[in-house]
Design an enzyme around this catalytic site. Structure first.
Site, PDB file in Angstrom:
ATOM      1  N   CYS A 164      -4.926  -1.583  -0.705  1.00 26.28           N
ATOM      2  CA  CYS A 164      -5.448  -0.536  -0.969  1.00 26.28           C
ATOM      3  C   CYS A 164      -6.256  -0.611  -2.439  1.00 26.28           C
ATOM      4  O   CYS A 164      -6.400  -1.054  -3.353  1.00 26.28           O
ATOM      5  CB  CYS A 164      -3.963   0.656  -1.998  1.00 26.28           C
ATOM      6  SG  CYS A 164      -4.099   2.112  -1.886  1.00 26.28           S
TER       7      CYS A 164
ATOM      8  N   ASP B 110       0.571  -0.986   0.270  1.00 31.23           N
ATOM      9  CA  ASP B 110      -0.057   0.172   0.150  1.00 31.23           C
ATOM     10  C   ASP B 110       0.891   1.552   0.406  1.00 31.23           C
ATOM     11  O   ASP B 110       2.069   1.123  -0.439  1.00 31.23           O
ATOM     12  CB  ASP B 110      -1.243   0.099   1.758  1.00 31.23           C
ATOM     13  CG  ASP B 110      -1.857   1.076   1.095  1.00 31.23           C
ATOM     14  OD1 ASP B 110      -2.536   1.861   0.423  1.00 31.23           O
ATOM     15  OD2 ASP B 110      -3.367   1.247   2.340  1.00 31.23           O
TER      16      ASP B 110
ATOM     17  N   GLY C  94      -3.436   8.821  -4.109  1.00 29.03           N
ATOM     18  CA  GLY C  94      -4.302   9.162  -4.734  1.00 29.03           C
ATOM     19  C   GLY C  94      -5.131  10.075  -5.231  1.00 29.03           C
ATOM     20  O   GLY C  94      -5.737  10.244  -6.807  1.00 29.03           O
TER      21      GLY C  94
ATOM     22  N   CYS D 142     -12.013   2.278   1.930  1.00 23.02           N
ATOM     23  CA  CYS D 142     -11.242   2.188   2.082  1.00 23.02           C
ATOM     24  C   CYS D 142     -10.133   1.899   3.037  1.00 23.02           C
ATOM     25  O   CYS D 142     -10.231   1.173   4.006  1.00 23.02           O
ATOM     26  CB  CYS D 142     -10.912   3.673   2.676  1.00 23.02           C
ATOM     27  SG  CYS D 142      -8.404   4.392   2.311  1.00 23.02           S
TER      28      CYS D 142
ATOM     29  N   HIS E 239      -7.904   2.313   4.854  1.00 25.54           N
ATOM     30  CA  HIS E 239      -7.302   3.272   6.330  1.00 25.54           C
ATOM     31  C   HIS E 239      -8.173   3.020   6.964  1.00 25.54           C
ATOM     32  O   HIS E 239      -8.240   3.136   8.655  1.00 25.54           O
ATOM     33  CB  HIS E 239      -7.356   4.834   5.751  1.00 25.54           C
ATOM     34  CG  HIS E 239      -5.509   4.706   5.377  1.00 25.54           C
ATOM     35  ND1 HIS E 239      -5.212   4.143   3.744  1.00 25.54           N
ATOM     36  CD2 HIS E 239      -4.650   5.315   5.779  1.00 25.54           C
ATOM     37  CE1 HIS E 239      -4.137   4.924   4.244  1.00 25.54           C
ATOM     38  NE2 HIS E 239      -3.412   5.562   4.936  1.00 25.54           N
TER      39      HIS E 239
ATOM     40  N   THR F 269      -7.598   2.254  -3.235  1.00 24.01           N
ATOM     41  CA  THR F 269      -7.224   2.614  -5.571  1.00 24.01           C
ATOM     42  C   THR F 269      -6.206   1.859  -5.745  1.00 24.01           C
ATOM     43  O   THR F 269      -6.262   2.217  -7.022  1.00 24.01           O
ATOM     44  CB  THR F 269      -6.172   4.128  -4.738  1.00 24.01           C
ATOM     45  OG1 THR F 269      -8.126   5.028  -3.808  1.00 24.01           O
ATOM     46  CG2 THR F 269      -6.496   5.426  -5.981  1.00 24.01           C
TER      47      THR F 269
END
Length: 261
Positions: A65, A2, A35, A172, A174, A67
């Site tokens: 991740c 990531d 991002g 996401c 996170h 994205t």
């Protein structure tokens, strides 16, 4: 792999399923955040991070991740498979929609409204009310363990979440690190308990399936943990230890280093 500590959610899930597994955590502090990058630039960064991990000859590579999965997964698979299975991270829209209630998808502004996310909604949530919620600054706040910024970003996203939402998809990685704070912000008085759906558990299980390994949560031994920072061997960033997922690895990693930013 990531850009930052969003990979802790999947790492912790693997650790719980296979405490004896050796883990390589490949982060990109030199290139984060991913991002705002173009798809081409992000893919190049992801390839570099993946290749750094691949040098350690792992049995599987988890793209921890959302994205990076959207933009780089086909390139990573073309580059590394079949020798190295590559497992992407997809928002848990399908299991969330199975409950039948109003679903909110919390995601980065870049992912919210994207063709990729809209495609997942079309394929897996047809007939279920879905609200896409952009979470401005939340991933960055989590990355730095900035408590005030996390509170502000969670509160702002909660304001955009309809009162009748029964399920929140954490779109996401996170966000999975602050899942209970999200639950507390969105749970409405008098409403049934809010359901949260992350991806880490399913991703970890899929990684084991891809390599034909069984879950052995009872394993007494702990595997080694190697941390790569933009290809250089190092230590987990200090903010990682603000989260339970990071502390799960505390006895397995070198002492944390200060956030270079």
């Amino acid at each position: 792999m990531d850009s930052g500590i969003g990979l802790l959610a999947a790492t912790a899930a693997v650790r719980r399923l296979r405490p004896d597994a050796d883990l390589v955590l490949s982060l990109d502090p030199d290139g984060m955040p991913w991002g705002p990058r173009t798809a081409e630039d992000l893919t190049a960064r992801a390839v570099a991070v993946a290749e750094a991990a691949a040098e350690h000859r792992p049995d599987a590579l988890i793209v921890g991740c959302n994205t990076a999965t959207v933009h780089a997964l086909p390139t990573l698979r073309a580059l590394l498979e079949p020798a190295l299975p590559v497992i992407g991270t997809v928002p848990a829209i399908k299991p969330a929609a199975a409950g039948g209630g109003h679903v909110a998808i919390w995601a980065t502004p870049a992912t919210t409204g994207s063709p990729y996310q809209r495609g997942l909604i079309r394929d897996f949530a047809a007939g279920v009310p879905v609200t896409e919620v952009p979470c401005w600054g939340l991933a960055e706040a989590v990355e730095h363990a900035d408590e005030a910024a996390i509170d502000a970003a969670v509160a702002a996203a909660a304001e955009l979440t309809p009162n009748d939402v029964t399920t929140v998809v954490l779109g996401c990685t996170h966000y999975e690190l602050v899942a209970e704070r999200i639950r507390a912000a969105v749970q409405r008085p008098g409403r049934p308990p809010l359901a949260l759906h992350g991806s880490a558990g399913a991703v970890a299980a899929q990684a084991l399936r891809r390599i034909g390994a069984d879950a052995r949560p009872e394993a007494a031994s702990h595997g080694e943990v190697t941390v790569l920072l933009s290809g250089r061997e190092g230590a987990l960033p200090a903010p990682a230890l603000a989260y339970a997922e990071g502390r799960l690895l505390t006895s397995d990693v070198p002492a944390p280093v200060a956030d270079p930013r």
